[in-house]
Design a protein around this motif. Structure first.
Motif, PDB file in Angstrom:
ATOM      1  N   PHE A  57       0.833  -1.190   0.000  1.00 38.11           N
ATOM      2  CA  PHE A  57       0.000   0.000   0.000  1.00 38.11           C
ATOM      3  C   PHE A  57       0.872   1.246   0.000  1.00 38.11           C
ATOM      4  O   PHE A  57       0.886   2.024   0.938  1.00 38.11           O
ATOM      5  CB  PHE A  57      -0.958  -0.039   1.194  1.00 38.11           C
ATOM      6  CG  PHE A  57      -1.869  -1.223   1.132  1.00 38.11           C
ATOM      7  CD1 PHE A  57      -2.993  -1.206   0.334  1.00 38.11           C
ATOM      8  CD2 PHE A  57      -1.573  -2.385   1.827  1.00 38.11           C
ATOM      9  CE1 PHE A  57      -3.822  -2.317   0.242  1.00 38.11           C
ATOM     10  CE2 PHE A  57      -2.399  -3.489   1.744  1.00 38.11           C
ATOM     11  CZ  PHE A  57      -3.516  -3.451   0.954  1.00 38.11           C
ATOM     12  N   THR A  58       1.608   1.421  -1.092  1.00 39.92           N
ATOM     13  CA  THR A  58       2.527   2.536  -1.244  1.00 39.92           C
ATOM     14  C   THR A  58       1.940   3.565  -2.207  1.00 39.92           C
ATOM     15  O   THR A  58       1.085   3.232  -3.035  1.00 39.92           O
ATOM     16  CB  THR A  58       3.876   2.043  -1.792  1.00 39.92           C
ATOM     17  OG1 THR A  58       3.647   1.368  -3.028  1.00 39.92           O
ATOM     18  CG2 THR A  58       4.542   1.091  -0.814  1.00 39.92           C
ATOM     19  N   VAL A 108      -2.439   6.230   5.821  1.00 43.66           N
ATOM     20  CA  VAL A 108      -2.773   6.964   7.032  1.00 43.66           C
ATOM     21  C   VAL A 108      -2.304   6.196   8.255  1.00 43.66           C
ATOM     22  O   VAL A 108      -1.683   6.754   9.156  1.00 43.66           O
ATOM     23  CB  VAL A 108      -4.299   7.226   7.097  1.00 43.66           C
ATOM     24  CG1 VAL A 108      -4.674   7.921   8.381  1.00 43.66           C
ATOM     25  CG2 VAL A 108      -4.744   8.020   5.892  1.00 43.66           C
ATOM     26  N   ASN A 109      -2.632   4.909   8.296  1.00 48.45           N
ATOM     27  CA  ASN A 109      -2.206   4.042   9.393  1.00 48.45           C
ATOM     28  C   ASN A 109      -2.153   2.603   8.879  1.00 48.45           C
ATOM     29  O   ASN A 109      -2.153   2.381   7.681  1.00 48.45           O
ATOM     30  CB  ASN A 109      -3.124   4.194  10.621  1.00 48.45           C
ATOM     31  CG  ASN A 109      -4.573   3.907  10.312  1.00 48.45           C
ATOM     32  OD1 ASN A 109      -4.891   3.060   9.483  1.00 48.45           O
ATOM     33  ND2 ASN A 109      -5.465   4.621  10.972  1.00 48.45           N
ATOM     34  N   GLU A 110      -2.127   1.638   9.762  1.00 52.89           N
ATOM     35  CA  GLU A 110      -1.994   0.234   9.365  1.00 52.89           C
ATOM     36  C   GLU A 110      -3.178  -0.289   8.548  1.00 52.89           C
ATOM     37  O   GLU A 110      -3.026  -1.229   7.789  1.00 52.89           O
ATOM     38  CB  GLU A 110      -1.819  -0.656  10.603  1.00 52.89           C
ATOM     39  CG  GLU A 110      -0.475  -0.491  11.273  1.00 52.89           C
ATOM     40  CD  GLU A 110       0.673  -0.900  10.367  1.00 52.89           C
ATOM     41  OE1 GLU A 110       0.596  -1.971   9.738  1.00 52.89           O
ATOM     42  OE2 GLU A 110       1.645  -0.131  10.286  1.00 52.89           O
ATOM     43  N   THR A 111      -4.354   0.324   8.715  1.00 52.90           N
ATOM     44  CA  THR A 111      -5.537  -0.217   8.050  1.00 52.90           C
ATOM     45  C   THR A 111      -6.189   0.722   7.034  1.00 52.90           C
ATOM     46  O   THR A 111      -7.138   0.326   6.372  1.00 52.90           O
ATOM     47  CB  THR A 111      -6.609  -0.601   9.086  1.00 52.90           C
ATOM     48  OG1 THR A 111      -6.990   0.569   9.818  1.00 52.90           O
ATOM     49  CG2 THR A 111      -6.085  -1.673  10.029  1.00 52.90           C
ATOM     50  N   ARG A 112      -5.708   1.946   6.915  1.00 52.98           N
ATOM     51  CA  ARG A 112      -6.361   2.914   6.032  1.00 52.98           C
ATOM     52  C   ARG A 112      -5.378   3.632   5.123  1.00 52.98           C
ATOM     53  O   ARG A 112      -4.249   3.914   5.506  1.00 52.98           O
ATOM     54  CB  ARG A 112      -7.135   3.947   6.846  1.00 52.98           C
ATOM     55  CG  ARG A 112      -8.293   3.322   7.598  1.00 52.98           C
ATOM     56  CD  ARG A 112      -9.174   4.399   8.178  1.00 52.98           C
ATOM     57  NE  ARG A 112     -10.269   3.819   8.909  1.00 52.98           N
ATOM     58  CZ  ARG A 112     -11.439   3.501   8.367  1.00 52.98           C
ATOM     59  NH1 ARG A 112     -11.656   3.713   7.098  1.00 52.98           N
ATOM     60  NH2 ARG A 112     -12.387   2.988   9.104  1.00 52.98           N
ATOM     61  N   VAL A 113      -5.860   3.914   3.905  1.00 51.55           N
ATOM     62  CA  VAL A 113      -5.088   4.684   2.932  1.00 51.55           C
ATOM     63  C   VAL A 113      -5.989   5.759   2.336  1.00 51.55           C
ATOM     64  O   VAL A 113      -7.212   5.664   2.402  1.00 51.55           O
ATOM     65  CB  VAL A 113      -4.525   3.791   1.796  1.00 51.55           C
ATOM     66  CG1 VAL A 113      -3.492   2.822   2.315  1.00 51.55           C
ATOM     67  CG2 VAL A 113      -5.631   3.068   1.056  1.00 51.55           C
ATOM     68  N   LYS A 172      -9.978   4.967   2.596  1.00 47.69           N
ATOM     69  CA  LYS A 172     -10.474   3.603   2.405  1.00 47.69           C
ATOM     70  C   LYS A 172      -9.751   2.637   3.327  1.00 47.69           C
ATOM     71  O   LYS A 172      -8.545   2.742   3.547  1.00 47.69           O
ATOM     72  CB  LYS A 172     -10.229   3.116   0.961  1.00 47.69           C
ATOM     73  CG  LYS A 172     -11.108   3.725  -0.094  1.00 47.69           C
ATOM     74  CD  LYS A 172     -12.547   3.318  -0.006  1.00 47.69           C
ATOM     75  CE  LYS A 172     -12.824   1.984  -0.638  1.00 47.69           C
ATOM     76  NZ  LYS A 172     -14.247   1.659  -0.695  1.00 47.69           N
ATOM     77  N   ASN A 173     -10.503   1.666   3.825  1.00 43.90           N
ATOM     78  CA  ASN A 173      -9.927   0.563   4.581  1.00 43.90           C
ATOM     79  C   ASN A 173      -9.247  -0.370   3.587  1.00 43.90           C
ATOM     80  O   ASN A 173      -9.812  -0.683   2.539  1.00 43.90           O
ATOM     81  CB  ASN A 173     -11.050  -0.165   5.323  1.00 43.90           C
ATOM     82  CG  ASN A 173     -10.539  -1.197   6.288  1.00 43.90           C
ATOM     83  OD1 ASN A 173      -9.588  -1.921   6.004  1.00 43.90           O
ATOM     84  ND2 ASN A 173     -11.175  -1.266   7.435  1.00 43.90           N
TER      85      ASN A 173
END
Length: 118
Positions: A5-6, A29-34, A50-51
């Motif tokens: 998720f880059t 944004v964090n481990e689960t969201r972009v 988005k998750n």
């Protein structure tokens, strides 16, 4: 763990009102969201959160977008639209060259934690 998720990665939505739409990842944004953008209805000024569970990840990255994000340069909606168009054309050609329909056969298989599986 390899992070898929880059910035610049091609993804499509698998859940929500935007099901089936293609996006480029703008940032994580964090481990689960972009945050994702497509330059049209989801602009750089208002990216969609988005998750990662609701995204299909493709093995294509827009290098110019990734470079601009990593160097702190401004990414425009025009940059995003052009890169998305090029990636989708490349994806379509790659799928047909393999004799497969372009229905997501090139996506990376990820488990819920973002790790690649078989």
């Amino acid at each position: 763990m390899k992070d898929y998720f880059t910035p610049g990665r091609l993804v499509s939505s698998t859940a929500g009102r935007d099901y089936g739409k293609f996006y480029l990842i703008l940032d994580r944004v964090n481990e689960t969201r972009v945050r994702v953008v497509n330059g049209a209805d989801r602009k750089v000024s208002g990216p969609k959160l988005k998750n990662i569970k609701h995204l299909k990840v493709y093995p294509l990255v827009a290098g110019d977008i990734a470079h601009k994000v990593s160097t702190g340069q401004r990414v425009t909606d025009l940059d995003v639209r052009r890169a998305l168009k090029e990636l989708l054309e490349t994806y379509g050609q790659a799928a047909t060259a393999q004799g497969k329909p372009s229905d997501g056969k090139l996506e990376l298989k990820l488990n819920g934690s973002g790790k690649e599986v078989g």
